[in-house]
Design a protein around this motif. Sequence first.
Motif, short mmCIF file in Angstrom:
data_model
loop_
_atom_site.label_atom_id
_atom_site.label_comp_id
_atom_site.label_asym_id
_atom_site.label_seq_id
_atom_site.Cartn_x
_atom_site.Cartn_y
_atom_site.Cartn_z
N GLU A 65 48.84 33.55 37.95
CA GLU A 65 47.50 34.15 37.91
C GLU A 65 46.53 33.25 37.14
O GLU A 65 45.35 33.12 37.51
N GLN A 66 47.02 32.60 36.11
CA GLN A 66 46.17 31.68 35.35
C GLN A 66 45.72 30.48 36.20
O GLN A 66 44.73 29.84 35.90
N GLU A 67 46.47 30.22 37.26
CA GLU A 67 46.13 29.13 38.17
C GLU A 67 45.36 29.62 39.39
O GLU A 67 45.14 28.87 40.35
N GLY A 68 44.94 30.90 39.37
CA GLY A 68 44.18 31.45 40.49
C GLY A 68 45.05 31.89 41.66
O GLY A 68 44.55 32.03 42.78
N ILE A 69 46.33 32.14 41.42
CA ILE A 69 47.26 32.54 42.48
C ILE A 69 47.83 33.91 42.14
O ILE A 69 48.49 34.08 41.11
N THR A 70 47.54 34.89 42.97
CA THR A 70 48.11 36.22 42.80
C THR A 70 49.39 36.32 43.62
O THR A 70 49.40 36.01 44.81
N LEU A 71 50.47 36.71 42.98
CA LEU A 71 51.73 36.87 43.68
C LEU A 71 51.91 38.30 44.16
O LEU A 71 51.82 39.24 43.37
N ASP A 72 52.15 38.45 45.44
CA ASP A 72 52.52 39.74 46.03
C ASP A 72 54.03 39.67 46.24
O ASP A 72 54.51 39.10 47.21
#
Length: 298
Positions: free
Chosen positions: A63-70
């Motif tokens: 998330e800190q890298e702009g990637i949300t994991l589903d």
Amino acid sequence: MRASRFIAAAAAATLALTGLTACSNESTSTSATGTAEGENVTVRIGTTDADQQAWSVFADLAEQEGITLDIVQFSDYPPVNEALAQGELDLNKFQHILYLAKYNASSGNDLKVVGSTEIYPLALFWKDHTSLDGIEGSEIAIPNDDSNQGRAINVLVQAGLVTLKDGADELAPTPADIDAAASKVSVVPVDASQTPSAYKEGRPAIINNSWLDRAGIEPSEAIFQDDPASEQGEPYINVFASRAEDVDNPTYVKLAELWHDASVAEAVQKDSRGTAVEVERPKNELNDILERLEQNQK
């Protein structure tokens, strides 16, 4: 945790009933093609162990890298690769290279390795014993599934307890490949879930990590384990997998790199009770191993 949306119990039940992929929401995840400045992307990733601490640490880091994991939890292995091949997932992380090679060879699909994670040594346990002394002549329980049987036999080969016949498949030997006359022990293939029972009854047994945890057996009680750094260990390197066209996707590559962050590595060690061995190998080497294993399956 805000970065991940885990599968609900009802959805998991639906998955078990239908054998199809269940998603944590009704919307389709955004296929990540890169993370430009200020851009957020969602990556849907399938696994069978979403309850482990490492996933929470990993998702927050992403998330800190702009990637949300589903993160999509599966209750069994077979549907995970199929869901990826059909485009219902962007990535998965639950398998070693050999398992992926067998899937590709049997399905005709072409999933690839984006990056490596860890390897988990496979070990021999013998209740109330601390060494191999006196084990000659024993019947050793080994898991009978395709993913572990050949490796279990190779554990015994490395321990000097089993000798293979000339011309045997050294990568994935079967009990029929064992030269009984030249071996010090014999093997009894059983369902992997029964190996802890054999151990608790006093018989030597090769038990993989997932069953050790469930049976409350300490990994430190092993009397022998295979060498993760050996060539024989290469097929059992665990990996992130994608469809072939996405293997160079910068977001997916970034996620594979983030898994090796010190905070994730620490959580992995806690989850595995210190048994995981981190593996960082170039992507091209990992896919060369995959291709070699696929050819061996044909």
